[in-house]
Design a protein around this motif. Structure first.
Motif, PDB file in Angstrom:
ATOM      1  N   SER A 122       0.798  -1.293   0.079  1.00  0.00           N
ATOM      2  CA  SER A 122       0.156  -0.111   0.040  1.00  0.00           C
ATOM      3  C   SER A 122       0.990   1.252  -0.063  1.00  0.00           C
ATOM      4  CB  SER A 122      -1.128   0.151   1.130  1.00  0.00           C
ATOM      5  OG  SER A 122      -1.616  -1.211   1.466  1.00  0.00           O
ATOM      6  N   ASN A 132      -7.186  11.146  -2.150  1.00  0.00           N
ATOM      7  CA  ASN A 132      -7.716   9.937  -1.184  1.00  0.00           C
ATOM      8  C   ASN A 132      -6.538   9.937  -0.114  1.00  0.00           C
ATOM      9  OD1 ASN A 132      -9.740   8.756  -2.273  1.00  0.00           O
ATOM     10  ND2 ASN A 132      -8.738   7.355  -3.724  1.00  0.00           N
ATOM     11  N   ARG A 144      -7.442   8.202   3.401  1.00  0.00           N
ATOM     12  CA  ARG A 144      -7.484   6.512   2.637  1.00  0.00           C
ATOM     13  C   ARG A 144      -6.300   6.501   1.765  1.00  0.00           C
ATOM     14  NH1 ARG A 144     -13.640   5.526   0.443  1.00  0.00           N
ATOM     15  NH2 ARG A 144     -13.161   3.542   1.236  1.00  0.00           N
ATOM     16  N   VAL A 149      -4.745   3.849   1.272  1.00  0.00           N
ATOM     17  CA  VAL A 149      -4.724   2.696   0.724  1.00  0.00           C
ATOM     18  C   VAL A 149      -5.116   2.626  -0.629  1.00  0.00           C
ATOM     19  CG1 VAL A 149      -7.053   1.552   1.507  1.00  0.00           C
ATOM     20  CG2 VAL A 149      -4.964   0.177   1.427  1.00  0.00           C
ATOM     21  N   ASN A 190     -10.554  -2.022  10.590  1.00  0.00           N
ATOM     22  CA  ASN A 190     -10.644  -0.777   9.935  1.00  0.00           C
ATOM     23  C   ASN A 190     -11.875  -0.808   8.911  1.00  0.00           C
ATOM     24  OD1 ASN A 190      -8.176   0.145  11.045  1.00  0.00           O
ATOM     25  ND2 ASN A 190      -7.089  -0.816   9.331  1.00  0.00           N
ATOM     26  N   THR A 191     -12.012  -1.983   8.204  1.00  0.00           N
ATOM     27  CA  THR A 191     -13.046  -1.804   7.025  1.00  0.00           C
ATOM     28  C   THR A 191     -14.407  -2.015   7.820  1.00  0.00           C
ATOM     29  OG1 THR A 191     -11.202  -3.048   5.803  1.00  0.00           O
ATOM     30  CG2 THR A 191     -13.524  -2.707   4.575  1.00  0.00           C
ATOM     31  N   THR A 248     -17.694  -8.677   4.326  1.00  0.00           N
ATOM     32  CA  THR A 248     -16.687  -8.106   3.856  1.00  0.00           C
ATOM     33  C   THR A 248     -15.993  -9.153   2.964  1.00  0.00           C
ATOM     34  OG1 THR A 248     -16.571  -6.603   5.694  1.00  0.00           O
ATOM     35  CG2 THR A 248     -14.637  -6.681   4.292  1.00  0.00           C
ATOM     36  N   SER A 252     -12.396  -5.190   0.679  1.00  0.00           N
ATOM     37  CA  SER A 252     -11.503  -4.612   1.624  1.00  0.00           C
ATOM     38  C   SER A 252     -10.080  -4.724   1.107  1.00  0.00           C
ATOM     39  CB  SER A 252     -11.672  -5.367   2.902  1.00  0.00           C
ATOM     40  OG  SER A 252     -10.472  -4.813   4.013  1.00  0.00           O
ATOM     41  N   SER A 253      -9.532  -3.529   0.794  1.00  0.00           N
ATOM     42  CA  SER A 253      -8.156  -3.770   0.225  1.00  0.00           C
ATOM     43  C   SER A 253      -6.969  -3.519   1.388  1.00  0.00           C
ATOM     44  CB  SER A 253      -7.920  -2.672  -0.775  1.00  0.00           C
ATOM     45  OG  SER A 253      -6.635  -2.596  -1.330  1.00  0.00           O
ATOM     46  N   SER A 258      -7.985  -2.052   4.586  1.00  0.00           N
ATOM     47  CA  SER A 258      -8.011  -0.548   4.843  1.00  0.00           C
ATOM     48  C   SER A 258      -6.913   0.148   5.662  1.00  0.00           C
ATOM     49  CB  SER A 258      -9.363  -0.156   5.327  1.00  0.00           C
ATOM     50  OG  SER A 258     -10.395  -0.967   4.764  1.00  0.00           O
ATOM     51  N   ASN A 259      -5.620  -0.236   5.300  1.00  0.00           N
ATOM     52  CA  ASN A 259      -4.667   0.183   6.400  1.00  0.00           C
ATOM     53  C   ASN A 259      -4.311   1.621   6.214  1.00  0.00           C
ATOM     54  OD1 ASN A 259      -2.017   0.318   4.920  1.00  0.00           O
ATOM     55  ND2 ASN A 259      -2.734  -1.262   3.992  1.00  0.00           N
TER      56      ASN A 259
END
Ligand code: NAD
Ligand code: ZN
Length: 348
Positions: A72, A80, A85, A87, A160-161, A262, A289-290, A293-294
């Protein structure tokens, strides 16, 4: 230096001599210490996801100077990034798309592709400074590498997500390296019931140690029905951590009204999933969720602290330590569903 190269899909990786240039502005050269084998690498090796070839895969790693890497990578200045965001960073000069990076080279004339701006299956990595985070010196790199993809992805999907709240019920479908991190994350988040679903009894056993309160084996009957029976009609949160159409559909079907599914697993590129439209009337949701979502510069050092305080059970999910030359055996074991995580330990 040595690196494992994917020349063609569905062929073994080949160890080749490759090189890297001197670091440019904002780049860091890292001696790779440990690289984890993630199922995402396998999806690319099997051609279920496209990537320009030849390429050096690998994206879950730790190295010296004592850092964890993260795919990421972020610019810090796009819309973003500045709205929290990173990520989803959109600056493709930093977060380079497949086939763009020119960092790796070798004696052949053909271009050698870097994978996800990292390429961890190599003795050294040349990466952007925003693709790494420094961690405390007493954190063993073997365990730190796992945080680089599997742990941040599973834990982050929950915390997170999906933002699982204390007491909520959670199901995790697929208990490999990423799924185990989701289960451990659910325990840290204070989830109520945590139901682990896997076809391998050994994985279910370990899941119990990491915080699962109930286990479901799909071979004992319909998974959705088994989960409904356990939870009096459905769960607040389900996590698909496998990457299949059927299990993504199961994740949605087992939700209580208002629940959220998710999808963490990488469903083969181009594959569609089918849902009952009616289920949306009761405010059920499905989301992606990528990489959990770190905000990895914050999240990863916190995960290291959780490990140090005995809350994150990282030792438990290293199944094998391999040499780079044994990488294909490692992926064969993953395909057979035997391992939680295998890691390549490079010579010091
Ligand atoms: P893995 O191969 O280690 O684990 C998969 C697990 O699923 C195994 O324990 C296996 O026994 C189990 N399983 C097989 N069939 C099953 C079934 N029918 N029902 C329930 N369980 C079953 O995989 P991993 O490395 O943990 O990765 C999991 C998924 O997450 C992959 O698709 C990977 O690409 C994806 N991933 C996504 C992201 C992201 O950012 N979204 C990041 C990393 C990994
Ligand atoms: Zn991964």
């Amino acid at each position: 230096m040595k690196a494992a190269v994917l020349h063609e899909v569905n062929k073994p990786l080949v160890i080749e001599d490759v090189s890297l240039p001197k670091p440019g502005p904002r780049e860091v050269l890292i001696r790779t210490s440990v690289a984890g084998l993630c199922h995402s690498d396998l999806h690319f090796m099997e051609g279920l996801y496209p990537h320009p070839l030849p390429a050096v895969l690998g994206h879950e790693s730790a190295g010296v100077v004592h850092v964890v890497t993260c795919l990421s990578v972020f610019c810090g200045t796009c819309d973003n990034c500045t709205t929290g965001r990173p990520v989803l960073c959109t600056d493709t000069s930093v977060k380079m798309l497949p086939g763009v990076s020119n960092r790796l080279s070798w004696a052949r004339s053909e271009k050698l592709n870097q994978f996800l701006n990292l390429s961890s299956f190599a003795e050294q990595m040349l990466v952007h400074e925003n693709a790494i985070v420094k961690i405390r010196k007493d954190m063993p790199l073997e365990l730190a590498a796992l945080i680089g993809c599997g742990v941040i992805t599973g834990y982050g999907a929950v915390v997170n997500t999906a933002k699982v709240a204390p007491g909520e019920t959670v199901v995790v479908i697929g208990c490999g390296g990423v799924g185990m991190a989701a289960i451990n994350g659910a325990q840290i988040a204070g989830a109520g019931r945590v139901i682990a679903v896997d076809t391998n009894p050994a994985k279910l056993q370990l899941a119990t140690k990491l915080g699962a309160t109930d286990i479901v084996d799909p071979r004992n009957g319909d998974v959705v029905q088994q989960v409904r029976d356990l939870t009096n009609g459905g769960v607040h949160h389900s996590f698909e951590v496998l990457g299949r159409k059927e299990t993504a559909e199961q994740a949605f079907a087992m939700l209580a009204p208002g629940g959220t599914a998710t999808i963490v697993g990488m469903i083969p590129f181009g594959q569609k999933i089918e849902l009952h439209g009616f289920d949306f009337l009761r405010e059920r949701k499905m989301q992606g969720s990528s990489m959990g979502s770190n905000h990895f510069r914050v999240d990863m050092p916190r995960l290291v602290e959780f490990y140090m305080r005995g809350k994150l059970h990282l030792e438990d999910w290293i199944s094998a330590k391999l040499k780079l030359s044994e990488i294909n055996e490692g992926f064969a074991a993953m395909k057979a569903g035997k391992t939680v995580r295998s890691v390549i330990v490079f010579d010091a």
